[in-house]
Design a protein around this motif. Sequence first.
Motif, PDB file in Angstrom:
ATOM      1  N   SER A   7      14.134  -1.809  22.720  1.00 17.71           N
ATOM      2  CA  SER A   7      13.488  -0.691  21.826  1.00 17.71           C
ATOM      3  C   SER A   7      13.549   0.729  23.800  1.00 17.71           C
ATOM      4  N   LYS A  64       9.453  -5.138  14.718  1.00 17.21           N
ATOM      5  CA  LYS A  64       9.125  -6.214  13.732  1.00 17.21           C
ATOM      6  C   LYS A  64      11.083  -7.035  13.763  1.00 17.21           C
ATOM      7  N   ALA A  65      11.459  -6.748  14.014  1.00 13.25           N
ATOM      8  CA  ALA A  65      13.188  -6.880  13.540  1.00 13.25           C
ATOM      9  C   ALA A  65      13.190  -8.626  15.228  1.00 13.25           C
ATOM     10  N   HIS A 117       9.653  -0.515  14.988  1.00 11.44           N
ATOM     11  CA  HIS A 117      11.051  -1.803  14.108  1.00 11.44           C
ATOM     12  C   HIS A 117      12.057  -2.615  15.309  1.00 11.44           C
ATOM     13  N   TRP A 118      11.658  -2.694  15.952  1.00  5.43           N
ATOM     14  CA  TRP A 118      12.427  -4.280  17.321  1.00  5.43           C
ATOM     15  C   TRP A 118      11.865  -4.803  16.911  1.00  5.43           C
TER      16      TRP A 118
END
Length: 322
Positions: free
Chosen positions: A132, A153-154, A150-151
């Motif tokens: 990120s 958790k992905a 978001h990165w």
Amino acid sequence: LLMTRRPDEVRMLMIDPKMVELSPYRRIPHLMHPVITDMKKAEAVLAWAVDKMEDRYELLARCGVRHLDSYNALGRSTILDRLDLDEDDLEAARKLVMAHLRYVAYIAKGYVGYGIPLEDLIQQGNVGLMRSVKKFELDRDVRLITFAVHWIKAEIHDYVLKNWKLVKVATTKAQRKLFFNLRKNKEKLGWMNLDETEKLASQLNVSADDVVEMDARLGLSDRSFHAESDEDYGAPETFLSLEQDQDPASLVEQGELNRQYKVSLNAALAALDHRSRDIVESRWMQDEKAGLKALSERYAISMERVRQIEAAAFRKMQPFLK
């Protein structure tokens, strides 16, 4: 390789599912990780290695080179110029990553219920944080941590899916969404009836059949190939034949022996002259074996002479067949 390269020059990963072949190497200083015997962890480590290789290829392409030797020959300043970076950028990225490590640990704690060690989840979350930072642009009207979550958790989601079970339970986008939401909803609902299944499917924008299928997958567990006790008749190994001729290892061994016999026999026959080879093949290597009388008439010699040629041929072939 171990005798010619120092540990700071070569780092190695070793995977030994049988826990036998690579055990003597468990103390060598070249290992990045202890010898891996767990196949779930092996899959994750190999996936990490593939990601690293792809990152290296991308870096080489951005620097305009094709080989590591050419890359190393560029020098640090040239590499930074070609990547449009400077020392201050790298130091700033390091400080950004270090400043948000606690938040990664906070997110990772939310996934400990999947039976994966917390330190592995944190490590994978750190990978997402670094990605990120690499992708973040200052002109975005958001904070870095809002963009990074978001990165993080992905990466953790992908790691959990690869390591939760030996057989992947979620391969499509709908299944991935269900995997992480179905367990959370089932904790509140317990056993779901038809109405609750359709309601959950509507909330997650998937079909009811997908919900039922994922619910069944989550309820299954990995099964050991070997029987866990004498009364475990459902293990896969109990369905295999115990006959020696059906054992895969024995079949491979027998096939290799047959191949070696064939090679040795061809070499032995090649060492004979034409008449001796024809006599041996006619007497011993054909469905309808020729007799001494037929061979004596073919070569206009006595039957005793045919026997003598045959015996001499066997003596000449013997060294090749040992």
